[in-house]
Enzyme design. Structure first.
Site, PDB file in Angstrom:
ATOM      1  N   GLN A   1     -10.449  -2.551   2.310  1.00  0.00           N
ATOM      2  CA  GLN A   1      -9.957  -3.253   3.506  1.00  0.00           C
ATOM      3  C   GLN A   1      -9.942  -2.355   4.741  1.00  0.00           C
ATOM      4  OE1 GLN A   1      -6.019  -4.029   1.575  1.00  0.00           O
ATOM      5  NE2 GLN A   1      -5.197  -3.660   3.611  1.00  0.00           N
TER       6      GLN A   1
ATOM      7  N   MET B   1       0.839  -1.200   0.000  1.00  0.00           N
ATOM      8  CA  MET B   1       0.000   0.000   0.000  1.00  0.00           C
ATOM      9  C   MET B   1       0.879   1.256   0.000  1.00  0.00           C
ATOM     10  SD  MET B   1      -3.436  -0.830   2.072  1.00  0.00           S
ATOM     11  CE  MET B   1      -2.837  -0.525   3.715  1.00  0.00           C
TER      12      MET B   1
ATOM     13  N   VAL C   1      10.872  -7.149   9.653  1.00  0.00           N
ATOM     14  CA  VAL C   1      12.006  -6.226   9.806  1.00  0.00           C
ATOM     15  C   VAL C   1      11.669  -5.259  10.935  1.00  0.00           C
ATOM     16  CG1 VAL C   1      13.405  -4.461   8.687  1.00  0.00           C
ATOM     17  CG2 VAL C   1      12.592  -6.426   7.373  1.00  0.00           C
TER      18      VAL C   1
ATOM     19  N   HIS D   1       9.129  -3.376   3.446  1.00  0.00           N
ATOM     20  CA  HIS D   1       8.750  -3.609   2.045  1.00  0.00           C
ATOM     21  C   HIS D   1       9.991  -3.940   1.207  1.00  0.00           C
ATOM     22  CE1 HIS D   1       5.558  -0.587   3.352  1.00  0.00           C
ATOM     23  NE2 HIS D   1       4.817  -1.616   2.967  1.00  0.00           N
TER      24      HIS D   1
HETATM   25  P1  AMP Z   1       1.448  -2.823   3.528  1.00  0.00           P
HETATM   26  O1  AMP Z   1       2.013  -1.803   2.595  1.00  0.00           O
HETATM   27  O2  AMP Z   1       1.462  -2.402   4.956  1.00  0.00           O
HETATM   28  O3  AMP Z   1       0.138  -3.399   3.058  1.00  0.00           O
HETATM   29  O4  AMP Z   1       2.476  -4.044   3.475  1.00  0.00           O
HETATM   30  C1  AMP Z   1       2.830  -4.655   2.276  1.00  0.00           C
HETATM   31  C2  AMP Z   1       3.614  -5.899   2.566  1.00  0.00           C
HETATM   32  O5  AMP Z   1       4.769  -5.573   3.333  1.00  0.00           O
HETATM   33  C3  AMP Z   1       2.810  -6.917   3.417  1.00  0.00           C
HETATM   34  O6  AMP Z   1       3.066  -8.217   2.936  1.00  0.00           O
HETATM   35  C4  AMP Z   1       3.378  -6.700   4.799  1.00  0.00           C
HETATM   36  O7  AMP Z   1       3.282  -7.844   5.624  1.00  0.00           O
HETATM   37  C5  AMP Z   1       4.822  -6.398   4.480  1.00  0.00           C
HETATM   38  N1  AMP Z   1       5.457  -5.683   5.590  1.00  0.00           N
HETATM   39  C6  AMP Z   1       5.014  -4.562   6.207  1.00  0.00           C
HETATM   40  N2  AMP Z   1       5.814  -4.240   7.246  1.00  0.00           N
HETATM   41  C7  AMP Z   1       6.781  -5.191   7.302  1.00  0.00           C
HETATM   42  C8  AMP Z   1       7.893  -5.432   8.161  1.00  0.00           C
HETATM   43  N3  AMP Z   1       8.193  -4.632   9.190  1.00  0.00           N
HETATM   44  N4  AMP Z   1       8.666  -6.510   7.905  1.00  0.00           N
HETATM   45  C9  AMP Z   1       8.382  -7.350   6.873  1.00  0.00           C
HETATM   46  N5  AMP Z   1       7.344  -7.177   6.026  1.00  0.00           N
HETATM   47  C10 AMP Z   1       6.549  -6.119   6.232  1.00  0.00           C
END
Ligand code: AMP
Length: 284
Positions: free
Chosen positions: A61, A30, A177, A37
């Site tokens: 969502q 997102m 992370v 990411h």
């Molecule tokens: P989002 O942009 O928050 O929807 O996240 C996109 C992807 O990045 C999803 O698969 C999340 O689980 C992953 N993600 C977000 N934060 C982290 C993090 N701290 N460590 C690993 N993956 C992450």
């Protein structure tokens, strides 16, 4: 790096890569990209020939009253980060491209796994996630898609959806992370004030404490959850949505540590609903 905003050119670009014999990795996001990411993009880079990233803040969502309108948007720096990470293709559609009729009648619903944890207090959230991910998989029919364990329940739900619907995309989960002090990286951490940011360390501290106690032989999950609540409560004003220990695969709450498990929590600190989790095994 190609940046595409519409569906047909994006699908054609992916097909073209595959016709050239390339293995395509997809990282759905997102936006407001951070090292979490980027770790997914690096995992894709390491195991695939071409890497595609989607950047789309998906309205379906978010529940009413959540932060859809204020969700951080940093498109210019996101594209720069993708370029530096050697991403080949970014798909960044508008809401009208993804939901043109505003009258769509179809939702993908994964029963069971979506009912507890974040599903209990975010009605419709996972249906929004699975629906948009299914749409993205149709628009970007990659070979492999990378998701973070940060959203552990989401990862399990997407695994189930892909399995149940025979979607020919391999799902890879990547480790969380964290900042140096343990806080899991999240686009929403930007909402925290300095004091709240300091306080937010309590989530990972509570999780790691519990993990250590399990390694030392504590097996009663009520005792473990009580200990984690105390760590959160002692750190300052916070609203605990849930703290629970679940079966790592079925996400069913456990009363004893007798199988591989996940300790999961959601805690509101100031304006920010933070989620975090760690995996735990039964000690040998
Ligand atoms: P989002 O942009 O928050 O929807 O996240 C996109 C992807 O990045 C999803 O698969 C999340 O689980 C992953 N993600 C977000 N934060 C982290 C993090 N701290 N460590 C690993 N993956 C992450």
């Amino acid at each position: 790096m190609e940046v595409l905003h519409t569906i047909d050119p994006c699908r054609m670009a992916i097909h073209h890569m595959q016709r050239e014999g390339k293995r395509v990795g997809l990282v759905p996001t997102m936006g407001a990209l951070h090292e979490g990411h980027l770790s997914l993009i690096r995992a894709a880079r390491e195991t695939c020939d071409t890497v595609a990233v989607s950047i789309f803040v998906n309205p379906t969502q978010f529940s009413p009253g959540e932060d859809y309108a204020s969700y951080p948007k940093t498109m210019e720096s996101d594209l720069e980060a993708c370029r530096s990470a050697l991403v080949d293709l970014v798909f960044t559609p508008t809401v009208d491209v993804m939901y043109p009729s505003k009258d769509d009648k179809t939702r993908v619903h994964v029963a069971g796994l979506t009912e507890g944890l974040c599903g209990a207090n975010r009605p419709g959230h996972f249906d929004g996630v699975t629906t948009v991910v299914a749409k993205l998989f149709n628009i970007m029919p990659a070979d492999v898609a990378f998701f973070g364990e940060k959203d552990y329940q989401q990862l399990m739900v997407i695994n189930k959806m892909v399995d149940d619907l025979n979607i020919p995309i391999k799902i890879v989960g990547c480790p969380i992370v964290r900042e140096k002090d343990g806080l899991a990286l999240s686009s929403r951490n930007a909402y925290l004030s300095q004091d709240e940011r300091r306080q937010a360390r309590c989530l990972s501290r509570a999780l790691f404490d519990a993990q250590k106690q399990i390694e030392a032989g504590v097996s009663d999950t009520a005792t473990l959850c009580e200990g984690m609540r105390k760590v959160i409560d002692d750190a300052g004003p916070a609203e605990i949505d849930y703290i629970t220990i679940v079966d790592a695969a079925s996400l069913v709450p456990l009363s004893r540590m007798d199988r591989p498990a996940r300790i999961c929590m959601a805690v509101r600190i100031g304006p920010c609903r933070l989620i975090d989790n760690v995996g735990v095994d039964v000690p040998a």
